[in-house]
Design a protein around this motif. Structure first.
Motif, PDB file in Angstrom:
ATOM      1  N   UNK A 234      -3.022 -75.474   9.722  1.00  0.00           N
ATOM      2  CA  UNK A 234      -2.476 -75.666  11.060  1.00  0.00           C
ATOM      3  C   UNK A 234      -1.342 -76.682  11.048  1.00  0.00           C
ATOM      4  N   UNK A 235      -0.284 -76.395  11.782  1.00  0.00           N
ATOM      5  CA  UNK A 235       0.848 -77.325  11.837  1.00  0.00           C
ATOM      6  C   UNK A 235       0.442 -78.654  12.468  1.00  0.00           C
ATOM      7  N   UNK A 236      -0.571 -78.636  13.337  1.00  0.00           N
ATOM      8  CA  UNK A 236      -1.023 -79.870  13.981  1.00  0.00           C
ATOM      9  C   UNK A 236      -1.731 -80.804  13.007  1.00  0.00           C
ATOM     10  N   UNK A 237      -2.049 -80.338  11.787  1.00  0.00           N
ATOM     11  CA  UNK A 237      -2.700 -81.186  10.782  1.00  0.00           C
ATOM     12  C   UNK A 237      -1.700 -81.856   9.846  1.00  0.00           C
ATOM     13  N   UNK A 238      -0.417 -81.630  10.058  1.00  0.00           N
ATOM     14  CA  UNK A 238       0.607 -82.185   9.170  1.00  0.00           C
ATOM     15  C   UNK A 238       0.729 -83.695   9.359  1.00  0.00           C
ATOM     16  N   UNK A 239       0.821 -84.409   8.240  1.00  0.00           N
ATOM     17  CA  UNK A 239       1.029 -85.850   8.274  1.00  0.00           C
ATOM     18  C   UNK A 239       2.370 -86.257   7.708  1.00  0.00           C
ATOM     19  N   UNK A 240       2.948 -85.405   6.858  1.00  0.00           N
ATOM     20  CA  UNK A 240       4.274 -85.664   6.290  1.00  0.00           C
ATOM     21  C   UNK A 240       5.145 -84.445   6.562  1.00  0.00           C
ATOM     22  N   UNK A 241       5.956 -84.497   7.627  1.00  0.00           N
ATOM     23  CA  UNK A 241       6.774 -83.327   7.964  1.00  0.00           C
ATOM     24  C   UNK A 241       7.937 -83.105   7.009  1.00  0.00           C
ATOM     25  N   UNK A 242       8.215 -84.074   6.132  1.00  0.00           N
ATOM     26  CA  UNK A 242       9.348 -83.928   5.216  1.00  0.00           C
ATOM     27  C   UNK A 242       9.008 -82.992   4.060  1.00  0.00           C
ATOM     28  N   UNK A 243       7.741 -82.979   3.609  1.00  0.00           N
ATOM     29  CA  UNK A 243       7.407 -82.129   2.453  1.00  0.00           C
ATOM     30  C   UNK A 243       7.323 -80.634   2.781  1.00  0.00           C
ATOM     31  N   UNK A 244       6.554 -80.192   3.773  1.00  0.00           N
ATOM     32  CA  UNK A 244       5.534 -80.899   4.560  1.00  0.00           C
ATOM     33  C   UNK A 244       4.198 -80.948   3.813  1.00  0.00           C
ATOM     34  N   UNK A 245       3.309 -81.857   4.296  1.00  0.00           N
ATOM     35  CA  UNK A 245       1.989 -82.004   3.690  1.00  0.00           C
ATOM     36  C   UNK A 245       0.989 -82.373   4.767  1.00  0.00           C
ATOM     37  N   UNK A 246      -0.274 -82.066   4.508  1.00  0.00           N
ATOM     38  CA  UNK A 246      -1.330 -82.420   5.443  1.00  0.00           C
ATOM     39  C   UNK A 246      -1.494 -83.932   5.523  1.00  0.00           C
ATOM     40  N   UNK A 247      -1.920 -84.410   6.676  1.00  0.00           N
ATOM     41  CA  UNK A 247      -2.208 -85.828   6.863  1.00  0.00           C
ATOM     42  C   UNK A 247      -3.390 -86.206   5.967  1.00  0.00           C
ATOM     43  N   UNK A 248      -3.253 -87.329   5.252  1.00  0.00           N
ATOM     44  CA  UNK A 248      -4.344 -87.763   4.392  1.00  0.00           C
ATOM     45  C   UNK A 248      -5.623 -87.992   5.166  1.00  0.00           C
ATOM     46  N   UNK A 249      -5.494 -88.488   6.411  1.00  0.00           N
ATOM     47  CA  UNK A 249      -6.674 -88.689   7.239  1.00  0.00           C
ATOM     48  C   UNK A 249      -7.334 -87.388   7.632  1.00  0.00           C
ATOM     49  N   UNK A 250      -6.545 -86.336   7.804  1.00  0.00           N
ATOM     50  CA  UNK A 250      -7.104 -85.015   8.113  1.00  0.00           C
ATOM     51  C   UNK A 250      -7.904 -84.495   6.920  1.00  0.00           C
ATOM     52  N   UNK A 251      -7.365 -84.670   5.720  1.00  0.00           N
ATOM     53  CA  UNK A 251      -8.084 -84.251   4.514  1.00  0.00           C
ATOM     54  C   UNK A 251      -9.401 -85.014   4.410  1.00  0.00           C
ATOM     55  N   UNK A 252      -9.363 -86.330   4.679  1.00  0.00           N
ATOM     56  CA  UNK A 252     -10.588 -87.129   4.642  1.00  0.00           C
ATOM     57  C   UNK A 252     -11.582 -86.656   5.692  1.00  0.00           C
ATOM     58  N   UNK A 253     -11.095 -86.378   6.912  1.00  0.00           N
ATOM     59  CA  UNK A 253     -11.975 -85.919   7.984  1.00  0.00           C
ATOM     60  C   UNK A 253     -12.614 -84.577   7.628  1.00  0.00           C
ATOM     61  N   UNK A 254     -11.854 -83.698   7.011  1.00  0.00           N
ATOM     62  CA  UNK A 254     -12.381 -82.408   6.563  1.00  0.00           C
ATOM     63  C   UNK A 254     -13.495 -82.606   5.552  1.00  0.00           C
TER      64      UNK A 254
END
Length: 332
Positions: A234-254
């Motif tokens: 999901x685009x709403x889970x992005x933490x780094x829009x430059x790469x883009x990459x998932x937010x590290x906190x989202x990965x931890x929450x998952x």
């Protein structure tokens, strides 16, 4: 030296607060949650997260998802890294260790303060604390961030943070923290939900009781190797829009969601697990693509459970992150 270069060399606290708010606003996940930078000072960076029902991690007990705290602490630590460097650089999270003191309560906002307490040529060391009431921390964290250096930072990164900003004494309008009234919570498991998860081999009813997991797009299934969890791209889970990459906190929450559900489904006598601590090691950038996770109970005692969790995208043999968690089990 130009005025702009001078600002980069020694930004004021006012410019840093505005610049960090701009930075957080372009991160899809934190922008969606309306996170605010309330202050930057000698003691670090303070963030405010207003309450929203999707932050719930346990509708039955009325608790905030522990992954929300992971996301908030990771964001705050990352923001404090930027203020500690001579000029803003991209610094990915290497690892994050969180010690949970007490659960967050629904309907109350969250605060976090983070600071960088040491900077080397390759790593920035940070620490943070999250709370809802002054003097009563919910969680404490320490995190390490890798310095990629100016050469590996996108051109114009610092300019994008500070361009057009002006000195201002105005602070964001934050509603006063409500007086926290005593409230009860049930520690009893709903027998119908428990039966649906164990006897019917269907964790969907459990996940439906975790709004933040639903917001992230978490699901569960079984394959040839056993119980497996999935995170939607999901685009709403992005933490780094430059790469883009998932937010590290989202990965931890998952991964925290996966570990809690795995513990509940695999324990000898299913009881609600309460997270005591978690350490997440980030092994590779998490691209915006479907992500999987699997868990293993390392030890199950009468009151404590230790769980290993690993997440991957293309190949389970090359995980993007690993986590170690300790849970205390509610009395049967």
């Amino acid at each position: 030296m130009s005025a702009q270069e001078d600002a980069f060399a020694s930004p004021s606290f006012s410019l840093w607060r505005q610049g960090l708010q701009r930075f957080i606003d372009v991160i899809p996940h934190t922008h969606m949650l309306e996170m605010q930078v309330t202050s930057v000072d000698e003691e670090g960076v303070t963030l405010y997260l207003p309450w929203h029902p999707l932050l719930s991690g346990d509708r039955q007990r009325g608790l905030v998802h522990t992954g929300v705290l992971s996301m908030l602490l990771d964001t705050a630590c990352g923001a404090s890294v930027l203020t500690a460097l001579p000029q803003p650089e991209v610094c990915p999270t290497l690892d994050l260790h969180i010690s949970h003191r007490r659960p967050g309560i629904e309907e109350w906002p969250l605060w976090v303060k983070a600071r960088a307490d040491a900077v080397s040529s390759s790593v920035v060391f940070t620490e943070a604390q999250a709370w809802q009431q002054d003097g009563q921390p919910l969680a404490r964290a320490s995190g390490h961030f890798a310095r990629l250096g100016p050469r590996n930072t996108p051109p114009g990164f610092a300019d994008a943070m500070f361009a057009g900003l002006a000195e201002s004494d105005e602070s964001p309008a934050v509603p006063p923290t409500p007086v926290m009234a005593a409230r009860g919570s049930s520690d009893a498991l709903d027998p119908l939900l428990l039966e649906a998860g164990i006897n019917d081999d269907n964790l969907a009813p459990w996940i439906a009781q975790i709004p933040y997991a639903g917001q992230l797009g978490v699901s569960a299934c079984r394959d040839d190797e056993g119980l497996c969890f999935a995170l939607e791209a999901r685009s709403s889970n992005i933490g780094n829009p430059m790469l883009p990459a998932l937010h590290g906190g989202v990965v931890a929450a998952f991964m925290e969601t996966a570990a809690a559900l795995h513990t509940l489904s695999q324990s000898r006598q299913p009881r609600l697990p309460r997270l005591v601590n978690v350490t997440v090691d980030y092994l590779a950038p998490a691209a915006v693509k479907p992500t999987r996770a699997r868990c293993r109970l390392v030890r199950e005692g009468r009151r404590m459970v230790n769980v290993d969790t690993w997440a991957w995208q293309d190949d389970e043999a090359t995980p993007i992150a690993r986590a170690r968690m300790s849970y205390v089990l509610d009395p049967a």
